[in-house]
Design a protein around this motif. Structure first.
Motif, PDB file in Angstrom:
ATOM      1  N   ASP A  78      33.786 126.492  23.664  1.00  0.00           N
ATOM      2  CA  ASP A  78      34.894 125.570  23.681  1.00  0.00           C
ATOM      3  C   ASP A  78      36.151 125.956  22.752  1.00  0.00           C
ATOM      4  O   ASP A  78      37.197 125.957  23.233  1.00  0.00           O
ATOM      5  CB  ASP A  78      34.616 123.885  23.406  1.00  0.00           C
ATOM      6  CG  ASP A  78      33.751 123.738  24.746  1.00  0.00           C
ATOM      7  OD1 ASP A  78      33.515 124.141  25.704  1.00  0.00           O
ATOM      8  OD2 ASP A  78      33.198 122.186  24.606  1.00  0.00           O
ATOM      9  N   TYR A  94      37.429 124.110  30.254  1.00  0.00           N
ATOM     10  CA  TYR A  94      37.095 122.895  30.653  1.00  0.00           C
ATOM     11  C   TYR A  94      36.177 122.110  29.466  1.00  0.00           C
ATOM     12  O   TYR A  94      35.012 121.592  29.564  1.00  0.00           O
ATOM     13  CB  TYR A  94      36.416 122.768  31.798  1.00  0.00           C
ATOM     14  CG  TYR A  94      36.230 121.736  32.780  1.00  0.00           C
ATOM     15  CD1 TYR A  94      36.542 120.369  32.480  1.00  0.00           C
ATOM     16  CD2 TYR A  94      36.168 121.830  34.222  1.00  0.00           C
ATOM     17  CE1 TYR A  94      36.617 119.336  33.333  1.00  0.00           C
ATOM     18  CE2 TYR A  94      36.082 120.684  35.419  1.00  0.00           C
ATOM     19  CZ  TYR A  94      36.318 119.614  34.821  1.00  0.00           C
ATOM     20  OH  TYR A  94      36.227 118.644  35.736  1.00  0.00           O
ATOM     21  N   PRO A  95      36.732 121.996  28.393  1.00  0.00           N
ATOM     22  CA  PRO A  95      35.814 121.666  27.112  1.00  0.00           C
ATOM     23  C   PRO A  95      35.467 120.262  27.168  1.00  0.00           C
ATOM     24  O   PRO A  95      36.134 119.380  27.888  1.00  0.00           O
ATOM     25  CB  PRO A  95      36.726 122.008  25.943  1.00  0.00           C
ATOM     26  CG  PRO A  95      38.340 121.639  26.559  1.00  0.00           C
ATOM     27  CD  PRO A  95      38.190 122.021  27.844  1.00  0.00           C
ATOM     28  N   SER A  96      34.552 119.696  26.133  1.00  0.00           N
ATOM     29  CA  SER A  96      34.508 118.499  25.695  1.00  0.00           C
ATOM     30  C   SER A  96      35.556 117.894  24.813  1.00  0.00           C
ATOM     31  O   SER A  96      36.193 118.596  24.327  1.00  0.00           O
ATOM     32  CB  SER A  96      33.097 118.242  24.914  1.00  0.00           C
ATOM     33  OG  SER A  96      32.117 118.625  25.744  1.00  0.00           O
ATOM     34  N   ARG A 154      25.428 110.324  26.304  1.00  0.00           N
ATOM     35  CA  ARG A 154      24.866 111.290  25.683  1.00  0.00           C
ATOM     36  C   ARG A 154      23.437 110.871  25.364  1.00  0.00           C
ATOM     37  O   ARG A 154      23.286 109.746  24.818  1.00  0.00           O
ATOM     38  CB  ARG A 154      25.581 112.137  24.499  1.00  0.00           C
ATOM     39  CG  ARG A 154      26.687 112.667  25.227  1.00  0.00           C
ATOM     40  CD  ARG A 154      27.614 113.330  23.869  1.00  0.00           C
ATOM     41  NE  ARG A 154      26.915 114.628  23.517  1.00  0.00           N
ATOM     42  CZ  ARG A 154      27.659 115.657  24.168  1.00  0.00           C
ATOM     43  NH1 ARG A 154      28.448 115.683  24.820  1.00  0.00           N
ATOM     44  NH2 ARG A 154      27.131 116.968  23.395  1.00  0.00           N
ATOM     45  N   ARG A 180      21.251 119.465  16.333  1.00  0.00           N
ATOM     46  CA  ARG A 180      22.443 120.204  16.876  1.00  0.00           C
ATOM     47  C   ARG A 180      23.734 118.938  17.272  1.00  0.00           C
ATOM     48  O   ARG A 180      23.529 118.376  18.023  1.00  0.00           O
ATOM     49  CB  ARG A 180      22.554 121.102  17.922  1.00  0.00           C
ATOM     50  CG  ARG A 180      23.747 121.771  18.296  1.00  0.00           C
ATOM     51  CD  ARG A 180      24.626 121.063  19.488  1.00  0.00           C
ATOM     52  NE  ARG A 180      25.820 121.747  20.096  1.00  0.00           N
ATOM     53  CZ  ARG A 180      26.550 121.184  20.801  1.00  0.00           C
ATOM     54  NH1 ARG A 180      26.055 120.329  21.575  1.00  0.00           N
ATOM     55  NH2 ARG A 180      27.662 121.987  21.068  1.00  0.00           N
ATOM     56  N   PHE A 203      27.968 125.131  21.954  1.00  0.00           N
ATOM     57  CA  PHE A 203      27.165 124.955  22.963  1.00  0.00           C
ATOM     58  C   PHE A 203      26.104 126.001  23.396  1.00  0.00           C
ATOM     59  O   PHE A 203      24.859 125.783  23.559  1.00  0.00           O
ATOM     60  CB  PHE A 203      27.837 124.284  24.169  1.00  0.00           C
ATOM     61  CG  PHE A 203      26.675 123.903  25.302  1.00  0.00           C
ATOM     62  CD1 PHE A 203      26.060 122.816  25.234  1.00  0.00           C
ATOM     63  CD2 PHE A 203      26.550 124.724  26.436  1.00  0.00           C
ATOM     64  CE1 PHE A 203      25.133 122.448  26.245  1.00  0.00           C
ATOM     65  CE2 PHE A 203      25.792 124.589  27.352  1.00  0.00           C
ATOM     66  CZ  PHE A 203      25.052 123.296  27.423  1.00  0.00           C
ATOM     67  N   PHE A 247      35.237 115.346  29.642  1.00  0.00           N
ATOM     68  CA  PHE A 247      35.490 116.708  29.665  1.00  0.00           C
ATOM     69  C   PHE A 247      37.230 116.545  29.784  1.00  0.00           C
ATOM     70  O   PHE A 247      37.689 115.531  30.539  1.00  0.00           O
ATOM     71  CB  PHE A 247      35.156 117.424  30.724  1.00  0.00           C
ATOM     72  CG  PHE A 247      33.711 117.760  30.619  1.00  0.00           C
ATOM     73  CD1 PHE A 247      33.196 118.192  29.540  1.00  0.00           C
ATOM     74  CD2 PHE A 247      32.897 117.380  31.844  1.00  0.00           C
ATOM     75  CE1 PHE A 247      31.800 118.818  29.513  1.00  0.00           C
ATOM     76  CE2 PHE A 247      31.507 117.871  31.642  1.00  0.00           C
ATOM     77  CZ  PHE A 247      30.948 118.399  30.577  1.00  0.00           C
TER      78      PHE A 247
HETATM   79  O1  KDG Z   1      31.744 123.529  29.393  1.00  0.00           O
HETATM   80  C1  KDG Z   1      31.339 122.393  28.569  1.00  0.00           C
HETATM   81  C2  KDG Z   1      30.691 122.807  27.417  1.00  0.00           C
HETATM   82  O2  KDG Z   1      31.126 124.025  26.772  1.00  0.00           O
HETATM   83  C3  KDG Z   1      30.515 121.926  26.374  1.00  0.00           C
HETATM   84  O3  KDG Z   1      31.548 121.066  25.892  1.00  0.00           O
HETATM   85  C4  KDG Z   1      29.158 120.720  26.759  1.00  0.00           C
HETATM   86  O4  KDG Z   1      28.957 118.589  25.834  1.00  0.00           O
HETATM   87  C5  KDG Z   1      28.775 119.716  25.557  1.00  0.00           C
HETATM   88  C6  KDG Z   1      28.195 120.352  24.330  1.00  0.00           C
HETATM   89  O5  KDG Z   1      27.314 119.734  24.009  1.00  0.00           O
HETATM   90  O6  KDG Z   1      29.018 121.304  23.979  1.00  0.00           O
END
Ligand code: KDG
Length: 344
Positions: A78, A94-96, A154, A180, A203, A247
């Protein structure tokens, strides 16, 4: 069996994404191939809805805009991919929201634990003006942020022991679990407050770090735990729902500026529609994924209200520490939207 009498979740229906309607742009306004990098796998709601985004653009530009999706952190994580958008070496990612707080600090409101009692309240916040302001703020960093969608509630998994209380995380006599976290300071505070040894990590490195025993566990929505095969290296899951993170689908400003205004409008519309579809899929995947994980042998602990309250109390200090940093006004605005939804 324990699940006797409990309704099984329906398998998500992937055969029929929403119909693609709206005007087709027949005029040749240029051809574009957009590269979109994501961290998750091909079977994730994020990938499937990205595919829908691609289909909308393909159909409505007669193939002049095509989107190539690169899953599984192939192009970077990300943090790296957002930097690539800034330099123009990647078109979309498309990151968090959590690692994106380095660009827009207010986004950290989504990292506050137990903020959203329901998915509906989270969606209402994502659709609010305060959230739109956060998207707009990315422009200062040469990023066009297009839409929020759902990563989701989560849940904690680990390879050491079943967890049903903060004491199990902290392991009073045996030592805390090494967990993590995403690269985000609020997330770090949450796991410190619970007595874990939090380790921020990209990730794409999580699976092998768990496989090699570098970390004991991680936290992600059930759908990710399933589609990224984490169950292969994690025996225990706990339905903590400790945080709901979104996201953001985003584009390099350099790419955006190359698009004809008609294409820009279409890209924005396709982003919203695919984000809606993503939220629908993520919702359908959630309980179903948990059941799939149980079928694959993961021991999943459901928490009762009192057990959830214990976790909630243990992380209350995170609000005191972070609300002033995020901005009390933003936190209060979000909390009032949540309260309104809950009152309805
Ligand atoms: O595509 C999204 C992932 O790169 C990441 O954002 C998923 O929730 C996530 C994490 O734990 O890193």
């Amino acid at each position: 069996s324990l699940t006797m009498g409990v309704a099984q979740a329906q398998e998500p229906d992937l055969s029929e994404p929403p119909e693609i309607d709206g005007e087709v742009i027949t005029e040749d306004l240029g051809s574009h191939t957009l590269r979109l990098g994501i961290g998750l796998a091909e079977s994730s709601p994020q990938y499937l809805s990205s595919q829908y985004f691609a289909d909308i653009l393909d159909e409505r530009t007669e193939g002049r805009i095509s989107v190539e999706i690169f899953p599984n952190s192939q192009l970077g994580d990300d943090v790296q991919m957002m930097e690539m958008l800034q330099t123009g070496s990647l078109d979309m990612t498309y990151p968090s929201t959590s690692p994106a707080t380095t660009y827009v600090p207010e986004l950290a409101v989504f990292d506050l634990p137990f903020l959203f009692p329901t998915r509906e309240s989270a969606v209402e916040v994502m659709n609010s003006d305060v959230a739109q302001d956060m998207l707009d703020s990315f422009e200062e960093s040469d990023i066009k942020a297009l839409a929020f969608s759902e990563n989701g509630y989560r849940q904690l998994t680990n390879s050491v022991r079943p967890v049903e209380s903060p004491e199990d995380v902290a392991g009073i006599d045996v030592g805390g679990l090494t967990i993590r976290t995403m690269e985000n300071d609020v997330q770090l505070s949450i796991w410190e407050a619970l007595g874990a040894n939090p380790t921020p990590m990209a990730f794409g490195e999580v699976f092998s770090a768990m496989e090699q025993g570098v970390i004991d566990g991680q936290e992600n929505p059930w759908s990710t735990i399933l589609t990224s095969n984490f169950y292969e290296v994690q025996d225990y899951g706990s339905e903590t729902r400790h945080v709901y993170t979104p996201f953001i689908l985003m584009m390099s400003m350099q790419t955006w500026d190359q698009l004809d205004p008609q294409y820009q409008e279409l890209v924005q519309e396709a982003a919203r529609k695919s984000a809606e579809y993503e939220i629908q899929l993520a919702t359908e995947y959630d309980d179903w994924s948990r059941e799939q994980l149980e079928e694959r042998g993961m021991e999943i602990t459901r928490l009762n209200d009192e057990q959830v309250a214990e976790f909630q109390e243990a992380v209350e200090e995170v609000y005191d520490e972070w609300a002033p940093e995020i901005g009390e006004d933003v936190v209060e605005e979000v909390q009032s939207i949540v309260a309104d939804v809950q009152d309805e």
